[in-house]
Write a protein that holds these residues in place. Structure first.
Motif, PDB file in Angstrom:
ATOM      1  N   PHE A 217       0.846  -1.186   0.000  1.00  0.00           N
ATOM      2  CA  PHE A 217       0.000   0.000   0.000  1.00  0.00           C
ATOM      3  C   PHE A 217       0.887   1.244   0.000  1.00  0.00           C
ATOM      4  CE2 PHE A 217      -2.557  -3.363   1.882  1.00  0.00           C
ATOM      5  CZ  PHE A 217      -3.759  -3.217   1.210  1.00  0.00           C
ATOM      6  N   ILE A 218       0.647   2.130  -0.956  1.00  0.00           N
ATOM      7  CA  ILE A 218       1.425   3.361  -1.078  1.00  0.00           C
ATOM      8  C   ILE A 218       0.471   4.538  -0.955  1.00  0.00           C
ATOM      9  CG2 ILE A 218       2.985   4.709  -2.512  1.00  0.00           C
ATOM     10  CD1 ILE A 218       3.808   2.192  -3.952  1.00  0.00           C
ATOM     11  N   ASN A 219       0.767   5.447  -0.041  1.00  0.00           N
ATOM     12  CA  ASN A 219      -0.064   6.633   0.175  1.00  0.00           C
ATOM     13  C   ASN A 219       0.813   7.866   0.339  1.00  0.00           C
ATOM     14  OD1 ASN A 219      -1.510   4.135   1.467  1.00  0.00           O
ATOM     15  ND2 ASN A 219      -3.144   5.559   0.954  1.00  0.00           N
ATOM     16  N   GLY A 220       0.264   9.010  -0.040  1.00  0.00           N
ATOM     17  CA  GLY A 220       0.994  10.257   0.073  1.00  0.00           C
ATOM     18  C   GLY A 220       0.899  10.841   1.480  1.00  0.00           C
ATOM     19  N   GLU A 221       1.986  11.421   1.929  1.00  0.00           N
ATOM     20  CA  GLU A 221       2.069  11.993   3.280  1.00  0.00           C
ATOM     21  C   GLU A 221       0.987  13.046   3.515  1.00  0.00           C
ATOM     22  OE1 GLU A 221       5.390  14.402   6.022  1.00  0.00           O
ATOM     23  OE2 GLU A 221       5.637  14.240   3.836  1.00  0.00           O
ATOM     24  N   TRP A 222       0.682  13.849   2.489  1.00  0.00           N
ATOM     25  CA  TRP A 222      -0.272  14.943   2.648  1.00  0.00           C
ATOM     26  C   TRP A 222      -1.686  14.587   2.186  1.00  0.00           C
ATOM     27  CZ3 TRP A 222       3.462  18.877  -0.111  1.00  0.00           C
ATOM     28  CH2 TRP A 222       4.526  19.167   0.754  1.00  0.00           C
ATOM     29  N   ASP A 223      -1.918  13.343   1.836  1.00  0.00           N
ATOM     30  CA  ASP A 223      -3.233  12.924   1.341  1.00  0.00           C
ATOM     31  C   ASP A 223      -4.183  12.759   2.523  1.00  0.00           C
ATOM     32  OD1 ASP A 223      -5.435  11.840   0.122  1.00  0.00           O
ATOM     33  OD2 ASP A 223      -4.417  10.049  -0.641  1.00  0.00           O
ATOM     34  N   GLN A 224      -5.099  13.715   2.684  1.00  0.00           N
ATOM     35  CA  GLN A 224      -6.039  13.636   3.800  1.00  0.00           C
ATOM     36  C   GLN A 224      -7.269  12.794   3.456  1.00  0.00           C
ATOM     37  OE1 GLN A 224      -8.159  17.341   4.696  1.00  0.00           O
ATOM     38  NE2 GLN A 224      -7.450  18.219   2.747  1.00  0.00           N
ATOM     39  N   TYR A 225      -7.408  12.390   2.191  1.00  0.00           N
ATOM     40  CA  TYR A 225      -8.591  11.648   1.754  1.00  0.00           C
ATOM     41  C   TYR A 225      -8.381  10.141   1.872  1.00  0.00           C
ATOM     42  CZ  TYR A 225      -9.696  16.271   0.108  1.00  0.00           C
ATOM     43  OH  TYR A 225      -9.929  17.620   0.068  1.00  0.00           O
ATOM     44  N   THR A 226      -7.213   9.664   1.500  1.00  0.00           N
ATOM     45  CA  THR A 226      -6.821   8.266   1.731  1.00  0.00           C
ATOM     46  C   THR A 226      -5.460   8.321   2.420  1.00  0.00           C
ATOM     47  OG1 THR A 226      -5.885   8.109  -0.513  1.00  0.00           O
ATOM     48  CG2 THR A 226      -8.136   7.336  -0.207  1.00  0.00           C
ATOM     49  N   THR A 245       4.866   5.350   2.865  1.00  0.00           N
ATOM     50  CA  THR A 245       4.357   6.719   2.817  1.00  0.00           C
ATOM     51  C   THR A 245       5.319   7.560   1.988  1.00  0.00           C
ATOM     52  OG1 THR A 245       3.309   6.536   4.987  1.00  0.00           O
ATOM     53  CG2 THR A 245       3.754   8.761   4.157  1.00  0.00           C
ATOM     54  N   VAL A 246       4.825   8.182   0.933  1.00  0.00           N
ATOM     55  CA  VAL A 246       5.648   9.007   0.060  1.00  0.00           C
ATOM     56  C   VAL A 246       5.610  10.439   0.582  1.00  0.00           C
ATOM     57  CG1 VAL A 246       6.032   9.794  -2.302  1.00  0.00           C
ATOM     58  CG2 VAL A 246       5.137   7.494  -1.878  1.00  0.00           C
ATOM     59  N   ARG A 247       6.768  10.983   0.825  1.00  0.00           N
ATOM     60  CA  ARG A 247       6.874  12.296   1.470  1.00  0.00           C
ATOM     61  C   ARG A 247       6.452  13.437   0.548  1.00  0.00           C
ATOM     62  NH1 ARG A 247      13.055  12.156   2.699  1.00  0.00           N
ATOM     63  NH2 ARG A 247      12.931  11.231   0.624  1.00  0.00           N
ATOM     64  N   HIS A 248       5.904  14.467   1.179  1.00  0.00           N
ATOM     65  CA  HIS A 248       5.643  15.746   0.513  1.00  0.00           C
ATOM     66  C   HIS A 248       4.770  15.615  -0.736  1.00  0.00           C
ATOM     67  CE1 HIS A 248       8.651  16.994   3.322  1.00  0.00           C
ATOM     68  NE2 HIS A 248       9.643  16.439   2.664  1.00  0.00           N
ATOM     69  N   CYS A 249       3.753  14.779  -0.658  1.00  0.00           N
ATOM     70  CA  CYS A 249       2.820  14.706  -1.788  1.00  0.00           C
ATOM     71  C   CYS A 249       1.459  14.266  -1.278  1.00  0.00           C
ATOM     72  CB  CYS A 249       3.334  13.775  -2.885  1.00  0.00           C
ATOM     73  SG  CYS A 249       3.325  12.030  -2.472  1.00  0.00           S
ATOM     74  N   LEU A 253       0.322  11.251  -5.906  1.00  0.00           N
ATOM     75  CA  LEU A 253       1.642  10.629  -5.794  1.00  0.00           C
ATOM     76  C   LEU A 253       2.606  11.066  -6.895  1.00  0.00           C
ATOM     77  CD1 LEU A 253       0.425   7.048  -4.773  1.00  0.00           C
ATOM     78  CD2 LEU A 253       1.433   8.778  -3.278  1.00  0.00           C
ATOM     79  N   GLU A 254       3.021  10.128  -7.766  1.00  0.00           N
ATOM     80  CA  GLU A 254       4.107  10.399  -8.713  1.00  0.00           C
ATOM     81  C   GLU A 254       3.763  11.440  -9.753  1.00  0.00           C
ATOM     82  OE1 GLU A 254       2.950   6.092 -10.083  1.00  0.00           O
ATOM     83  OE2 GLU A 254       2.403   7.414  -8.434  1.00  0.00           O
ATOM     84  N   MET A 255       2.488  11.788  -9.906  1.00  0.00           N
ATOM     85  CA  MET A 255       2.115  12.837 -10.848  1.00  0.00           C
ATOM     86  C   MET A 255       2.383  14.231 -10.291  1.00  0.00           C
ATOM     87  SD  MET A 255      -1.489  11.354 -12.375  1.00  0.00           S
ATOM     88  CE  MET A 255      -1.657  12.728 -13.515  1.00  0.00           C
ATOM     89  N   GLU A 256       2.653  14.324  -8.999  1.00  0.00           N
ATOM     90  CA  GLU A 256       2.714  15.644  -8.367  1.00  0.00           C
ATOM     91  C   GLU A 256       4.081  16.309  -8.460  1.00  0.00           C
ATOM     92  OE1 GLU A 256      -0.941  14.769  -5.263  1.00  0.00           O
ATOM     93  OE2 GLU A 256       0.995  15.359  -4.470  1.00  0.00           O
ATOM     94  N   HIS A 257       5.158  15.551  -8.384  1.00  0.00           N
ATOM     95  CA  HIS A 257       6.491  16.137  -8.589  1.00  0.00           C
ATOM     96  C   HIS A 257       7.521  15.035  -8.779  1.00  0.00           C
ATOM     97  CE1 HIS A 257       7.550  15.230  -4.375  1.00  0.00           C
ATOM     98  NE2 HIS A 257       6.395  15.761  -4.036  1.00  0.00           N
ATOM     99  N   THR A 259      10.389  14.230  -7.310  1.00  0.00           N
ATOM    100  CA  THR A 259      10.887  13.465  -6.168  1.00  0.00           C
ATOM    101  C   THR A 259       9.897  12.368  -5.783  1.00  0.00           C
ATOM    102  OG1 THR A 259      12.104  15.390  -5.350  1.00  0.00           O
ATOM    103  CG2 THR A 259      11.701  13.608  -3.788  1.00  0.00           C
ATOM    104  N   ALA A 260       8.602  12.692  -5.822  1.00  0.00           N
ATOM    105  CA  ALA A 260       7.593  11.676  -5.520  1.00  0.00           C
ATOM    106  C   ALA A 260       7.652  10.549  -6.547  1.00  0.00           C
ATOM    107  CB  ALA A 260       6.202  12.309  -5.500  1.00  0.00           C
ATOM    108  N   TRP A 261       7.874  10.897  -7.813  1.00  0.00           N
ATOM    109  CA  TRP A 261       7.990   9.873  -8.857  1.00  0.00           C
ATOM    110  C   TRP A 261       9.113   8.899  -8.526  1.00  0.00           C
ATOM    111  CZ3 TRP A 261      11.703   8.329 -12.463  1.00  0.00           C
ATOM    112  CH2 TRP A 261      11.242   7.531 -13.516  1.00  0.00           C
TER     113      TRP A 261
END
Length: 303
Positions: A217-226, A245-249, A253-257, A259-261
């Motif tokens: 399971f991969i989730n973004g650090e700033w994702d308040q919805y999931t 947990t992927v930081r600063h996104c 996820l990978e579409m946002e910047h 580093t997340a990619w």
């Protein structure tokens, strides 16, 4: 990256447009499952790092994207139907891995709960087993604007909520795509929203304990919805679950910047390229007694 494209006849005599990206010398195949309102085109960033390692299958559900012209009057399709479609495509392409994004995780987990023999591992991005307060608010707003066929509001809603951390280019693409869908697609999404709102009552996730393959399971650090915290509740349900947990996104996820990619790529490659653990010899509960177990159906190519 040239794809072999084909239309496959699936569940309820529906037709699904598929793209198969072959990787020379590789025998392992991964199939990718979209989120709602998305098409296979949304996996462009993911395809960049998966295609050198695996054969990759992309597809659009019968009501969306390149599949839509082949289904002029499709019925409303529930998540259980999507799970059956996924199972049939897994068999058709002999896929041994699956990766889903956002609401595509519901159909994916329902399918995996039936223990498809071929599947060895699965990656679940931006999904959690609970509807928290931000997600409930988002779904309530989505239900209102979808019911009203307010195209611009649907596009704006996505960009200011789950898409809040997307760069401007992707926000423009999101808005253009979402605000120009056909009436039936909004009806289909409204049907999905109402299904998702009843997620807890219907207890879809009871099936997760029947999944017998490793899950990431991969989730973004700033994702308040999931959120990552909510996703980790799968740890009490899935026998073989890992969490990143992927930081600063946020949600995308990978579409946002960039580093997340890289972080998502590193996590996915590390998980999928590890030697899969053998499936348990004995099930804790017979598949026939599990909730949300779906009938399996054969498929045939079309055209």
């Amino acid at each position: 990256m040239n794809a072999n494209k084909a239309v496959v006849r699936v569940h309820r005599d529906l037709k699904v447009h598929t793209s198969y990206y072959a990787c020379p010398g590789v025998t392992s195949t991964i199939i990718l499952v979209n989120g709602s309102l998305a098409t296979s085109a949304s996996f462009g960033q993911t395809l960049r790092y998966l295609q050198p390692l695996f054969n990759v299958v992309l597809f659009d559900m019968p009501y969306a994207g390149q599949s839509r012209p082949y289904n002029p009057c499709p019925p409303l399709i529930g998540k259980e139907d999507e799970a059956i479609i996924l199972l049939e495509l897994i068999e058709h392409f002999e896929a041994d891995r699956v990766m889903s994004f956002s609401w595509g995780g519901v159909a994916t987990l329902l399918a995996l709960a039936q223990r498809p023999e071929r599947i060895k591992q699965a990656v679940i991005e931006s999904f959690s087993p609970v509807l928290n307060a931000p997600m409930r608010d988002y779904l309530a707003s989505a239900e209102d604007c979808l019911a009203a066929l307010d195209r611009e509001e649907v596009g704006d809603l996505i960009n200011r909520t789950i898409g809040e951390y997307l760069p401007p280019f992707f926000k423009r693409c999101n808005f253009r795509h979402v605000s120009t869908l056909e009436d039936h697609e909004y009806e289909q999404m409204l049907y999905h929203v109402r299904q998702m709102k009843s997620l807890v009552a219907d207890n879809y996730m009871r099936c997760v304990s029947n999944i017998d393959v490793p899950l990431l399971f991969i989730n973004g650090e700033w994702d308040q919805y999931t959120s990552p915290e909510d996703a980790r509740k799968f740890g009490g349900l899935a026998p073989q679950a890992e969490f990143v947990t992927v930081r600063h996104c946020g949600h995308f996820l990978e579409m946002e910047h960039r580093t997340a990619w890289w972080e998502v790529r590193r996590a996915v490659e590390g998980f999928l390229l590890a030697r899969p653990k053998p499936k348990p010899v004995e099930a804790t509960q017979p598949v026939a007694e599990q909730p949300n177990v779906l009938p399996f159906r054969k498929v045939a190519s079309v055209g």
